[in-house]
Scaffold this motif. Sequence first.
Motif, short mmCIF file in Angstrom:
data_model
loop_
_atom_site.label_atom_id
_atom_site.label_comp_id
_atom_site.label_asym_id
_atom_site.label_seq_id
_atom_site.Cartn_x
_atom_site.Cartn_y
_atom_site.Cartn_z
N ALA A 83 39.82 38.20 44.57
CA ALA A 83 39.38 37.87 43.31
C ALA A 83 38.12 36.82 43.15
O ALA A 83 37.43 36.75 42.31
N GLU A 84 38.02 35.89 44.17
CA GLU A 84 37.07 34.83 44.41
C GLU A 84 35.72 35.84 44.69
O GLU A 84 34.56 35.26 43.81
N MET A 85 35.91 36.44 45.60
CA MET A 85 34.65 37.10 46.05
C MET A 85 33.99 38.01 44.88
O MET A 85 32.55 38.21 45.12
N PHE A 86 34.81 38.79 44.11
CA PHE A 86 34.14 39.59 43.07
C PHE A 86 34.30 39.39 41.87
O PHE A 86 33.80 39.71 40.79
N ASN A 87 34.74 37.74 41.69
CA ASN A 87 34.71 36.84 40.47
C ASN A 87 35.56 37.65 39.29
O ASN A 87 34.87 37.73 38.19
N LYS A 88 36.61 38.03 39.67
CA LYS A 88 37.54 38.83 38.85
C LYS A 88 38.64 38.16 38.59
O LYS A 88 39.35 37.77 39.70
N ASN A 89 39.11 37.75 37.48
CA ASN A 89 40.24 36.77 37.08
C ASN A 89 41.65 37.49 37.15
O ASN A 89 42.30 37.35 36.26
N ASN A 90 41.77 38.45 38.24
CA ASN A 90 42.77 39.17 38.44
C ASN A 90 43.19 39.56 39.88
O ASN A 90 42.24 40.23 40.53
N LYS A 91 44.18 39.03 40.46
CA LYS A 91 44.25 39.45 41.82
C LYS A 91 44.99 40.84 42.21
O LYS A 91 44.74 41.26 43.22
N LYS A 92 45.52 41.54 41.25
CA LYS A 92 46.30 42.55 41.48
C LYS A 92 45.58 43.74 42.13
O LYS A 92 45.88 44.36 43.20
N PRO A 93 44.15 43.96 41.56
CA PRO A 93 43.30 45.17 42.34
C PRO A 93 43.29 44.96 43.83
O PRO A 93 43.08 45.84 44.38
N PHE A 94 43.00 43.61 44.00
CA PHE A 94 42.53 43.50 45.44
C PHE A 94 43.91 43.40 46.29
O PHE A 94 43.78 43.56 47.43
N ILE A 95 44.87 43.08 45.72
CA ILE A 95 46.21 43.22 46.57
C ILE A 95 46.28 44.66 46.84
O ILE A 95 46.71 45.07 47.92
N ILE A 96 46.26 45.54 45.83
CA ILE A 96 46.69 46.97 46.22
C ILE A 96 45.47 47.27 47.01
O ILE A 96 45.82 48.23 47.77
N GLY A 97 44.46 47.22 46.84
CA GLY A 97 43.23 47.55 47.88
C GLY A 97 43.31 47.08 49.20
O GLY A 97 43.18 47.70 50.07
N GLY A 98 43.85 45.60 49.43
CA GLY A 98 43.98 45.30 50.74
C GLY A 98 45.40 46.06 51.35
O GLY A 98 45.22 46.13 52.57
#
Length: 447
Positions: free
Chosen positions: A312-327
Amino acid sequence: MSKMNLNKQSMKEPGEKQVDKDYPLDHVPKSARNSLLSISCVLIGFTFFTPTMASGAALGAAFPFDDLILIIIAGSLILGVYVATMCCIAARTGLTCVLQSKYTFGKAGAKWSDIILGGTQIFWYAITGEYMGSLFAMALGLDTFGWKVFFIIFWGVIMGATALYGVRAMTIVSYVAIPLMGVLMVLVMVMAIRHAGSVDAIRAITPTSTMTVTSAITVIVGTFASGGTQAGNWARFAKNGKVAFIAGLLGFLIGNGIMVFSGMLGGLVFATGDLIELMISMGIVFWALIILTLNIWTTNNATAYAFGMAGAEMFNKNNKKPFIIGGIIIALAMAILGISNYFIPMLNLLGTFVPPLGGVIIGDYFFVSKGRIPKLPYIHFKTWRIAPVIAYVLGCAAAYFGGMFNIGISSLQGILIAMIAMPIIHKIFVKCGWNDEHDVDPDAEYV
């Protein structure tokens, strides 16, 4: 109206909708803070991690019992105090570790933190995923590659789901898992004493391998160096810095120490640190799988949460969910390909290169910023802050060469050198007239 003023206004509007209730790009408000019990359970659940026993088992084969106790205390104390300090900073600022890195290193420097912290947590998720798949397939008599892959994917998806729902869901899982892990700890001790005959018999067991004391302590610290550095992701929800510090000690001095100790007993007495596998071999399959599932679950949802926050910080997106799914998708692919072959080398790397990152943050927060930083809407971040980068490189060098030449305790040296170097280099910059600070609005509010 400027963009910065718009940000300030939006922050102060009570009706503003929060995209992610876990505040991946903002300070956690006082209204969202939790109790010592809640934060402690999440952190203890995070450290109650059966693969940690493998680290303890490696130590158990290399040292006499009495020496092992001192080594475990020393390693857990270093890890516990370090993590507790990071937790304290997180609670006082209300920020994730990667946002703290943004204050310390700048916008570009924070991306390095995102990569090293988020990436290592994906690695851990892959390790636990492979471990779960192998043990479930073996325990249920379905020990084929296809079934192993099925269990890796099944549990990887299920456990990651709770991370999507944030700290509250993680706390609930911890409430269920911790008592059962307590039962496992007692069971390990009883089984070990019975098998050996007595405590004196355990103390009389001679080592079968060799390892230096500094390497042993580095392994203990390295087990949770990356995860511990990010413990503030959950401790920032504590009511204040004192509560967060205590929760950090409970999780990483006590919780992690107990897990290493249990693995050490297994290594000494049973020649294996995997007590779950031992229980399965003794026919206690049902309870072994229940304990295994809940144990790994408490760690995996915290791990997924951590790489979600980094993304979320790396791509400056106020949403952790897509990065949890991608990880999770990346981690499952790594697990299927057999990432566990790199487990011990990765531990050594984590123990060497991750703690200096936290050391710089500690040095910057307490000795440069004097425990006070401006809130996010009032600060104009530099791309890089050079002094912290130099301090980090010095800390890594101290840890790396200390380990290479067996000088001191590499992980501790990395933290201390980075922490001490930060204010010294900052003062040199100030005396030379070099501005290495972020610009801050005159009307800034501080935390």
